[in-house]
Design an enzyme around this catalytic site. Structure first.
Site, PDB file in Angstrom:
ATOM      1  N   ASP A 266     -74.403  63.823 -11.288  1.00  0.00           N
ATOM      2  CA  ASP A 266     -74.458  64.375  -9.942  1.00  0.00           C
ATOM      3  C   ASP A 266     -73.158  65.155  -9.701  1.00  0.00           C
ATOM      4  OD1 ASP A 266     -75.287  65.069  -7.439  1.00  0.00           O
ATOM      5  OD2 ASP A 266     -75.714  63.035  -6.741  1.00  0.00           O
TER       6      ASP A 266
HETATM    7  C1  BGC Z   1     -76.562  65.379  -4.412  1.00  0.00           C
HETATM    8  C2  BGC Z   1     -77.723  65.587  -5.362  1.00  0.00           C
HETATM    9  C3  BGC Z   1     -77.983  67.048  -5.575  1.00  0.00           C
HETATM   10  C4  BGC Z   1     -76.715  67.736  -6.044  1.00  0.00           C
HETATM   11  C5  BGC Z   1     -76.886  69.221  -6.299  1.00  0.00           C
HETATM   12  C6  BGC Z   1     -75.363  66.225  -4.775  1.00  0.00           C
HETATM   13  O1  BGC Z   1     -74.399  66.201  -3.803  1.00  0.00           O
HETATM   14  O2  BGC Z   1     -76.226  64.016  -4.375  1.00  0.00           O
HETATM   15  O3  BGC Z   1     -78.873  64.948  -4.834  1.00  0.00           O
HETATM   16  O4  BGC Z   1     -79.035  67.233  -6.464  1.00  0.00           O
HETATM   17  O5  BGC Z   1     -75.718  67.559  -5.042  1.00  0.00           O
HETATM   18  O6  BGC Z   1     -77.062  69.936  -5.144  1.00  0.00           O
END
Ligand code: BGC
Length: 724
Positions: A266
């Site tokens: 993530d």
């Molecule tokens: C979130 C994810 C997301 C990623 C990309 C993160 O902050 O937790 O769910 O896919 O950002 O945008």
């Protein structure tokens, strides 16, 4: 598109170490193709070496199809091996045409509808150049304070599993090289929804038994459905952040479940190993994540800056690096990127497929099917021949109802409640009065007088209340989940002025509605319904559509009840007396009771469904034999409607304490006025399994019950015995 014949092993053999590392690096488009001088802001903080940027293998959250084409063109002109960039994005509940939040889709209890919405999103998003989608989010949730409950399908592991798998299949289709299909990524593995006290990114400590029983099933269902990517979660799980948690990734995900697709961190999760205090060294963080099988590093300097050195120094083997790179190349190959790095996406195609009348119709159907009629003392549906309608409250006229994380959806494309009611009732006088703000810190009561005046003069009043759409979603936890600001006060004044009033809610999480419930004769939640929200709301309020959604996550009576969930284990001192009576020395709250205000599975209709019987074809079963359950339901009303038939199971005695009930099957059916239908379910031994103390997945001989109805309102309970 024909299946790719690209020889990715031969390609790998030609790649330099820098080129290989690049495939494992994901940066946003603000960084791609830039020189050091051009890199500013947060990007600068990453300290990325510009020499590395040209090798970057994938990007996220780009700004439209034009940017995708421009970046890919430049890249393909310069990349010596012709390896396209892969474009990834969060398409959570629609791309341009926005359908209701996932928690609302859970409330629809309609997997076919979810598949339809997902196909629509895939069609729009792929036309817009998205190739991989960071969806579905299937984090199991019990605490409505957590803002990200909006992104999952609710508090039931089975419902979450069904809806997660449906989304994976609908996004990916049978053939990933079809340009209308896209790769899915299940997230956030694991137990991100178990954040202590519902505060986002918070610590998670959960026993292995509980993880396996409640939290893991939906991720596993997505893996079984063939999901191509998995995203480990930000949180630490039992002491180790998921991105470096070898037990979680190696033992469970890879060895037990056989997942061999791409694992992506993530956003900056590798960098956050430093914040977690696991190490003070970014290079070590990169090593730890790589050791825990993270293939792609999203937005941290870890892999970009240090993976090459780690390989050169022999701390990571070249074979391990090659395995990770091959997985990424395989994904690109399967997506058909080597044949067409754009996958046919163009601005013209995007314009042609997005926000079409057909897609708006799907969004409206979804909004209608996921709205939940929480309460109705005869007020709804309003008569369509009303002369004057007052829409009162902060959500009366706003188009800001698409909900958090609505990708490229825009408020201006959304139908507000006011627009929807005017569309439906062109001859009525429809006025919208804001009354007050929905912000927690805006307490002005100046608009109250006008609101009361409007209510007095109307034949029907809709109180449009809720929380602003950015009060849920990532990073938006709330400690007080009542209606923010002075909305409760506004409601009491308006309801005193006109009893023919229904409350229409906009919310990304279950709210505490205890005060509203005391005074309002009808409450309909739209959640955040998306592009067609206002049209759907109008049709539901005035009876052109019949509510059929069921609560997917319990609405607590008080925030102090959180976490609250219907499928909780028994205690040694369960409450025996009526909910409102406090019993000392039993497990209950003084002055509140244990039950939520609206429990999982609850939801009213304008039809009247009568559950006449539940019959079992036998009262004993074995590991091999099955039981057929037949539930007879009658639509005892003059109106056609849809009902969710739910089947609950309880294992009465077992070696570990069992939940007082668990949903094991459901079916949404439509019944004509007066129609009676028998709905059958087959119960098999695997549905009776649980995790014993040593985490073996077993069933034990003994008595079980099956019931229908819903969580706090079980009907027709019948026993059967499992013989071993
Ligand atoms: C979130 C994810 C997301 C990623 C990309 C993160 O902050 O937790 O769910 O896919 O950002 O945008």
């Amino acid at each position: 598109m024909a299946k790719s014949t690209k020889d990715i092993k031969a390609l790998l053999a030609e790649m330099t170490l820098e080129e290989k590392v690049g495939q494992l690096v994901q940066l946003n488009t603000a960084l791609l193709g830039k020189s050091t001088a051009e890199i500013t802001g947060p990007a600068q903080k990453l300290g990325v070496d510009p020499a590395q940027l040209k090798y970057v293998g994938s990007t996220l959250n780009f700004h439209g199809v034009e940017e995708m084409i421009a970046l890919q063109e430049t890249h393909m002109a310069e990349d010596r091996l012709g390896i396209p960039i892969c474009f990834m994005m969060d398409v959570i509940h629609g791309y341009r045409t926005i359908y209701p939040l996932p928690i609302a889709l859970g409330a629809s209890f309609d997997p076919d509808l979810v598949a339809k919405c997902t196909r629509m999103a895939a069609k729009e998003a792929t036309a817009g150049g998205v190739q991989v989608n960071f969806t579905p989010m299937v984090d199991y949730v019990r605490d409505a304070r957590w803002g990200r409950v909006m992104e999952c399908c609710g508090e039931d592991p089975y419902l979450n599993s069904v809806m997660g798998a449906v989304q994976v299949k609908a996004f990916q289709g049978d053939d990933l090289s079809d340009p209308e299909n896209m790769a899915a990524c299940v997230k956030h593995f694991a137990a991100y929804g178990g954040a202590e006290a519902g505060r986002d990114y918070n610590t998670v400590e959960i026993s292995e038994r509980l993880l396996r029983e409640y939290y893991f099933p939906a991720y596993k269902a997505c893996v079984d459905a063939g999901v191509r990517m998995v995203m480990p979660s930000f949180n630490s799980l039992n002491g180790v952040p998921s991105i470096a948690n070898k037990w979680l990734i190696e033992d469970v995900l890879k060895k037990e479940w056989g997942f061999d697709g791409v694992i992506i961190s993530d956003y900056n999760a590798i960098g956050e190993l430093l914040k977690h205090g696991i190490t003070d060294d970014m290079k070590e963080a990169a090593r730890l994540a790589f050791e825990a099988y993270c293939d792609i590093d999203m937005m941290s300097p870890g892999y970009c800056k240090f993976l090459g050195d780690l390989v050169r120094e022999g701390k990571i083997s070249e074979e391990a690096l090659d395995r990770a790179v091959l997985k990424v190349l395989q994904l690109k190959k399967d997506l058909g990127l080597f044949e067409d790095p754009y996958r046919g996406a163009t601005p013209e195609k995007e314009a042609a497929v997005c926000l079409t009348p057909e897609h708006r119709a799907i969004a409206r159907e979804a909004a209608e099917s996921s709205a939940v009629l929480l309460k109705n003392e005869g007020v709804l549906p309003f008569k369509k021949d009303v002369k004057r309608v007052a829409l009162i409250g902060p959500f009366a006229a706003t188009q800001a109802i698409k909900g958090f994380w609505a990708c490229n959806g825009e408020d201006k494309d959304c139908i507000s409640v006011e627009m929807g009611v005017k569309n439906l009732l062109p001859d009525a006088e429809v006025i919208a009065v804001e009354g007050c703000s929905a912000e927690w810190n805006e307490l002005s009561r100046e608009g109250f007088a006008a609101a009361v005046e409007a209510a007095k003069n109307a034949d029907a009043v809709v109180l449009c209340l809720g929380e602003p759409q950015n009060y849920c979603g990532e990073g938006n936890s709330r400690a007080d989940i009542r209606l923010p600001g002075v909305q409760e006060e506004l409601a009491s004044l308006v309801l005193a002025a006109n009893k023919n009033t229904a409350v229409l809610l906009f919310n990304g999480r279950p709210l505490v509605l205890t005060e509203i419930d005391k005074i309002a004769p009808a409450i309909l939640t739209m959640w955040f319904p998306g592009t067609e929200g206002g049209n759907a709301a109008a049709r539901l309020l005035f009876g052109d559509a019949n509510p059929s959604g069921k609560v997917s996550m319990s609405f607590p009576k008080a925030v102090g009840q959180c976490p609250i969930y219907y499928n909780h284990p028994n205690t040694g001192r369960p409450k025996r007396k009526a909910e409102e009576i406090h019993e000392t020395y039993t497990s209950n709250y003084i002055g509140c009771g244990n039950l939520p205000l609206y429990s999982f599975g609850h939801g009213l209709s304008y039809s009247n469904f009568v559950y006449e019987s539940l019959e079992l074809d036998t009262d004993t079963m074995t590991d091999e034999s099955t039981i057929t359950v037949t539930i007879r339901v009658k639509n005892d009303s003059a109106r056609k409607g849809r009902e969710v038939i739910q089947l609950y199971m309880h294992d009465l005695y077992a070696s570990t304490v069992r939940p007082i009930q668990s949903l094991i099957a459901f079916e949404k059916i439509e019944l004509d006025a007066g129609e009676t239908r028998d709905v059958t379910f087959t119960v098999t031994e695997p549905q009776l399994r649980f995790y014993d103390f040593n985490c073996n997945h077993i069933s034990e001989a003994g008595e079980f019950t099956l019931s229908t109805g819903y969580a706090d309102h079980l009907l027709h309970t019948k026993s059967f015995w499992l013989k071993k």
